[in-house]
Motif scaffolding. Structure first.
Motif, PDB file in Angstrom:
ATOM      1  N   ASN A  44       0.862  -1.181   0.000  1.00  0.00           N
ATOM      2  CA  ASN A  44       0.000   0.000   0.000  1.00  0.00           C
ATOM      3  C   ASN A  44       0.898   1.231   0.000  1.00  0.00           C
ATOM      4  OD1 ASN A  44      -2.086   1.782   0.158  1.00  0.00           O
ATOM      5  ND2 ASN A  44      -2.965   0.960   2.041  1.00  0.00           N
ATOM      6  N   THR A  45       0.847   2.012  -1.072  1.00  0.00           N
ATOM      7  CA  THR A  45       1.909   2.959  -1.385  1.00  0.00           C
ATOM      8  C   THR A  45       1.526   4.413  -1.200  1.00  0.00           C
ATOM      9  OG1 THR A  45       1.241   3.088  -3.704  1.00  0.00           O
ATOM     10  CG2 THR A  45       2.821   1.352  -3.086  1.00  0.00           C
ATOM     11  N   CYS A  80      -1.809   5.395  -3.607  1.00  0.00           N
ATOM     12  CA  CYS A  80      -1.622   6.591  -4.433  1.00  0.00           C
ATOM     13  C   CYS A  80      -0.643   6.371  -5.581  1.00  0.00           C
ATOM     14  CB  CYS A  80      -1.152   7.747  -3.564  1.00  0.00           C
ATOM     15  SG  CYS A  80      -2.396   8.322  -2.387  1.00  0.00           S
ATOM     16  N   MET A  81       0.423   5.636  -5.330  1.00  0.00           N
ATOM     17  CA  MET A  81       1.383   5.364  -6.397  1.00  0.00           C
ATOM     18  C   MET A  81       0.743   4.519  -7.485  1.00  0.00           C
ATOM     19  SD  MET A  81       5.165   3.718  -5.977  1.00  0.00           S
ATOM     20  CE  MET A  81       6.218   3.369  -7.389  1.00  0.00           C
ATOM     21  N   ALA A  82      -0.101   3.583  -7.080  1.00  0.00           N
ATOM     22  CA  ALA A  82      -0.828   2.762  -8.047  1.00  0.00           C
ATOM     23  C   ALA A  82      -1.724   3.633  -8.920  1.00  0.00           C
ATOM     24  CB  ALA A  82      -1.662   1.712  -7.317  1.00  0.00           C
ATOM     25  N   ASN A  97       1.038  -8.518 -10.264  1.00  0.00           N
ATOM     26  CA  ASN A  97      -0.125  -9.192 -10.841  1.00  0.00           C
ATOM     27  C   ASN A  97      -1.276  -8.237 -11.085  1.00  0.00           C
ATOM     28  OD1 ASN A  97       1.238 -11.463  -8.976  1.00  0.00           O
ATOM     29  ND2 ASN A  97       0.268 -12.421 -10.747  1.00  0.00           N
ATOM     30  N   PHE A  98      -1.403  -7.254 -10.186  1.00  0.00           N
ATOM     31  CA  PHE A  98      -2.518  -6.312 -10.336  1.00  0.00           C
ATOM     32  C   PHE A  98      -2.224  -5.015  -9.590  1.00  0.00           C
ATOM     33  CE2 PHE A  98      -3.434  -8.982  -6.678  1.00  0.00           C
ATOM     34  CZ  PHE A  98      -3.773  -8.060  -5.703  1.00  0.00           C
ATOM     35  N   ILE A  99      -2.997  -3.996  -9.946  1.00  0.00           N
ATOM     36  CA  ILE A  99      -2.890  -2.666  -9.347  1.00  0.00           C
ATOM     37  C   ILE A  99      -4.296  -2.196  -9.004  1.00  0.00           C
ATOM     38  CG2 ILE A  99      -2.414  -0.233  -9.878  1.00  0.00           C
ATOM     39  CD1 ILE A  99      -0.029  -1.129 -11.500  1.00  0.00           C
ATOM     40  N   LYS A 121      -3.770  -7.085 -14.193  1.00  0.00           N
ATOM     41  CA  LYS A 121      -5.042  -6.378 -14.200  1.00  0.00           C
ATOM     42  C   LYS A 121      -4.914  -5.100 -13.364  1.00  0.00           C
ATOM     43  CE  LYS A 121      -7.072  -9.749 -16.420  1.00  0.00           C
ATOM     44  NZ  LYS A 121      -7.571  -9.586 -17.814  1.00  0.00           N
ATOM     45  N   PHE A 122      -5.796  -4.155 -13.627  1.00  0.00           N
ATOM     46  CA  PHE A 122      -5.789  -2.950 -12.802  1.00  0.00           C
ATOM     47  C   PHE A 122      -7.176  -2.322 -12.748  1.00  0.00           C
ATOM     48  CE2 PHE A 122      -4.950  -1.363 -17.048  1.00  0.00           C
ATOM     49  CZ  PHE A 122      -5.639  -0.167 -17.113  1.00  0.00           C
TER      50      PHE A 122
END
Length: 437
Positions: A44-45, A80-82, A97-99, A121-122
């Motif tokens: 968690n960014t 937030c970075m995602a 794998n995902f965002i 996936k995102f």
């Protein structure tokens, strides 16, 4: 059941979000503190500063080796970075794998399932309604004494240096009823302190069917739930520190006498360029009001060194407002340009890094003097402390915080974590108070 490992970076809001994520996935995964046994790792960014993002890139590279050992391991990036860098991350970080962005956590079970076959996936859609207000967070990585309660999400301020409005969306407040339910459950579970969280917590406003509740009224209602419950809040914007809010904090003994009031700069020129929508004199007026009603209230702040176009005179004005307020503590950083913000589009990042560093070092040195002077004034005083844990330096000592958010270390004796105890300060360092009880 499969195992979930969560690493959280950045602000208190991210820690609270990680607890929401754990709640959403609790029927699929048990939390683990051992990353080696994890089936799913979530980071968690934070995107506030470039250094925070570089730290995540390094961590993702480290996780590649772990993923090679555990072929079925999935790695997801949240926060937030995602939200800010989803396309770049998917291209440059094959371990992912995902965002999922901050408003997409309900979609995590679907993202996990869909990405299990190796196709990344995102979901980074921002919402105007999502507050996760009907989800009871899973408390983890805490002391069982203090807990975060998110009361709103997003931000409408658009400070020119800040990515938050773009990564967390616009402001929306949770219903007070769901907040009260969450606090009531925490009380039943033995928690003694809650921190009400929001990007701009004092702009909280709930409106429905002709009824309204502002932040001051919400704080009072939470404080009245139990006289043994301490109430804190973070983070404030100076423009929303109303007289009503200051008076409410002063009125209730169990609302902590500590206000985090980010100033960012002492220069009106810089404040205007930052779009902080207040002047130095307005800010100092709020400080004077706080100290008038609560002489014992501690004030901390955020400061940015080397913002675009900052002159030596602007820097000196920051140093002077620090002295004028006498902050107990400060979070101090060099300006870090973030792509997509107004400052990146409108202004040149024209202060050399070595000069930013020099100015930051001056700010840090001054704050060290102010913190030490503040702590020295507390020597000989007696404070009520909520015990949070055992000191890292000695199993024979405990630590807790007083109402002013200062850490006090004292002998363990017969005391237990979660108790209130009165201690008398006998000595101090710039960061810590020490008591012999």
């Amino acid at each position: 059941m499969k195992k979930l490992y969560i690493e959280t970076y950045g602000c208190q809001m991210n820690f609270a979000d990680s607890e929401v994520v754990a709640a959403i996935l609790k029927d699929l995964y048990d939390l683990t503190e051992n990353i080696q046994e994890a089936d799913l790792i979530l980071l968690n960014t934070c995107s506030i500063r470039d250094k925070a993002e570089q730290r995540i890139h390094k961590r993702l590279q480290e996780l590649e080796a772990l993923k090679k050992k555990h072929r079925t391991l999935q790695v997801g990036l949240l926060g937030c970075m995602a939200e800010r860098m989803q396309e770049e991350l998917l291209q440059t970080e094959p371990v992912l794998n995902f965002i999922a962005g901050p408003d997409a956590y309900r979609d995590l079970p679907h993202l996990i399932e869909e990405s299990a076959n190796g196709d990344a996936k995102f979901n980074v859609l921002l919402s105007e309604e999502e507050t996760y207000d009907n989800i009871m967070p899973v408390r983890y990585d805490l002391n069982g004494v203090s807990a975060y309660v998110s009361i709103m999400r997003g931000c409408n301020n658009f400070c020119t240096y800040c990515v938050v409005p773009y990564t967390r969306g616009r402001e929306r407040s949770r219903s007070p009823q769901t907040i009260f339910m969450e606090v009531e459950q925490l009380l039943k579970d033995g928690y003694k302190e809650v921190t009400l969280l929001g990007q701009n917590v004092n702009s909280y406003l709930w409106e429905q069917d002709g009824q309204t509740m502002n932040f001051a009224q919400l704080m009072a209602a939470v404080a009245e739930m139990s006289p043994d419950l301490r109430v804190r809040f973070a983070t404030s914007h100076p423009k929303d520190i109303s007289d009503e809010l200051i008076e409410t904090i002063a009125k209730y003994d169990n609302i902590c006498k500590y206000i985090h009031l980010p100033v960012q700069s002492g220069s009106d020129v810089m404040l205007k360029r930052m779009n902080r929508v207040y002047t130095r004199e307005y800010y100092m007026g709020r400080v004077r009001k706080i100290k008038e009603l609560m002489p014992d209230c501690a004030i901390s702040t955020d400061i940015i060194a080397g913002f675009c176009g900052e002159t030596l005179e602007d820097h000196e004005q920051t140093l002077s407002i620090m002295r004028e307020v006498g902050y107990e503590y400060a979070y101090m950083f060099k300006y870090s340009e973030r792509g997509g913000t107004m400052s990146a589009k409108r202004f040149k990042d024209d202060i050399p890094d070595e000069e930013k560093t020099r100015r930051l070092e001056e700010i840090i040195a001054l704050q060290g003097e102010l913190s030490l002077a503040s702590n020295q004034r507390d020597v000989g005083k007696t404070f009520r402390v909520l015990i949070e844990g055992t000191s890292k330096r000695s199993a024979d000592q405990l630590y807790g915080r007083n109402s002013q958010n200062k850490v006090i270390i004292f002998p363990k004796g017969n005391h237990q974590i979660g108790e209130y105890v009165d201690v008398t300060v006998t000595r101090c360092s710039p960061a810590t108070l020490f008591a012999d009880e």
